[in-house]
Design a protein around this motif. Structure first.
Motif, PDB file in Angstrom:
ATOM      1  N   GLY A 135       0.827  -1.201   0.000  1.00  0.00           N
ATOM      2  CA  GLY A 135       0.000   0.000   0.000  1.00  0.00           C
ATOM      3  C   GLY A 135       0.857   1.245   0.000  1.00  0.00           C
ATOM      4  O   GLY A 135       2.084   1.173  -0.016  1.00  0.00           O
ATOM      5  N   ILE A 136       0.185   2.384   0.038  1.00  0.00           N
ATOM      6  CA  ILE A 136       0.864   3.678   0.029  1.00  0.00           C
ATOM      7  C   ILE A 136       0.521   4.416   1.321  1.00  0.00           C
ATOM      8  O   ILE A 136      -0.652   4.513   1.704  1.00  0.00           O
ATOM      9  N   LEU A 137       1.538   4.931   1.971  1.00  0.00           N
ATOM     10  CA  LEU A 137       1.374   5.779   3.154  1.00  0.00           C
ATOM     11  C   LEU A 137       1.470   7.212   2.645  1.00  0.00           C
ATOM     12  O   LEU A 137       2.552   7.684   2.293  1.00  0.00           O
ATOM     13  N   ARG A 138       0.345   7.888   2.554  1.00  0.00           N
ATOM     14  CA  ARG A 138       0.287   9.213   1.939  1.00  0.00           C
ATOM     15  C   ARG A 138       0.862  10.276   2.864  1.00  0.00           C
ATOM     16  O   ARG A 138       0.635  10.255   4.060  1.00  0.00           O
ATOM     17  N   GLN A 139       1.634  11.190   2.274  1.00  0.00           N
ATOM     18  CA  GLN A 139       2.279  12.296   2.993  1.00  0.00           C
ATOM     19  C   GLN A 139       2.932  11.805   4.282  1.00  0.00           C
ATOM     20  O   GLN A 139       2.785  12.382   5.344  1.00  0.00           O
ATOM     21  N   TYR A 140       3.713  10.746   4.168  1.00  0.00           N
ATOM     22  CA  TYR A 140       4.269  10.050   5.329  1.00  0.00           C
ATOM     23  C   TYR A 140       5.546  10.701   5.856  1.00  0.00           C
ATOM     24  O   TYR A 140       5.754  10.803   7.039  1.00  0.00           O
ATOM     25  N   THR A 141       6.411  11.112   4.967  1.00  0.00           N
ATOM     26  CA  THR A 141       7.699  11.689   5.371  1.00  0.00           C
ATOM     27  C   THR A 141       7.724  13.166   5.019  1.00  0.00           C
ATOM     28  O   THR A 141       7.368  13.546   3.904  1.00  0.00           O
TER      29      THR A 141
END
Length: 163
Positions: A135-141
């Motif tokens: 999956g994608i972790l949006r605006q994670y870093t």
């Protein structure tokens, strides 16, 4: 080969974390040695920081953090970097293969990581040793130095269970 990091590794670890080609893909903003020292000492104390070396030459580093309780069969792989002097020579794959063997020896069933979606080279490397995108972790870093956020791909490698 893999070994636990020790106090003598400070200079190698610091320079690798702060290297301009490596730093944008790792956890810590660029900082001076004095500010990095407490972070380094915490990593040593927690025994999660490792060195990948060959013929007594330090080539790369990584953190492997085992989770606890109901998730103690999982470890998070982070801070993985090959020194740019050794990039493109197959050491990344060798290091990952060594990490997977190390994880099996630890009786892990899963290793997970997150990687910038912009870091296609790393994503391809992880996939080459069996990691899969989950999956994608949006605006994670948040890259403070560039005042922007990065999405991260969540990836894992599952070990076959021997029941």
């Amino acid at each position: 080969m893999i070994r636990g990091a020790d106090i003598e590794d400070f200079s190698f670890i610091y320079r690798l974390y702060m290297h301009p080609k490596v730093n944008p893909f790792l956890l810590y903003e660029v900082m001076n040695e004095k500010d990095f020292e407490p972070i380094f000492h915490d990593l040593l104390k927690d025994k999660v920081l490792f060195i990948f070396h060959e013929n007594e030459t330090n080539i790369g580093m990584f953190k492997l953090i085992r989770l606890k309780h109901r998730t103690d069969h999982i470890a998070y792989l982070g801070g993985l970097a090959i020194h740019p002097d050794f990039s493109g020579k197959g050491f990344g794959k060798k290091m990952l293969e060594s990490i997977l063997i190390f994880g099996k020896e630890m009786e892990l069933l899963r290793i997970e990581l997150s990687v910038s979606v912009e870091n296609e080279k790393a994503i391809n490397l992880y996939q080459s040793v069996g990691f899969e995108k989950e999956g994608i972790l949006r605006q994670y870093t948040h890259l403070k130095s560039e005042n922007r956020f990065l999405d991260e791909a969540l990836m894992s490698r599952i070990y076959p269970r021997n029941y």
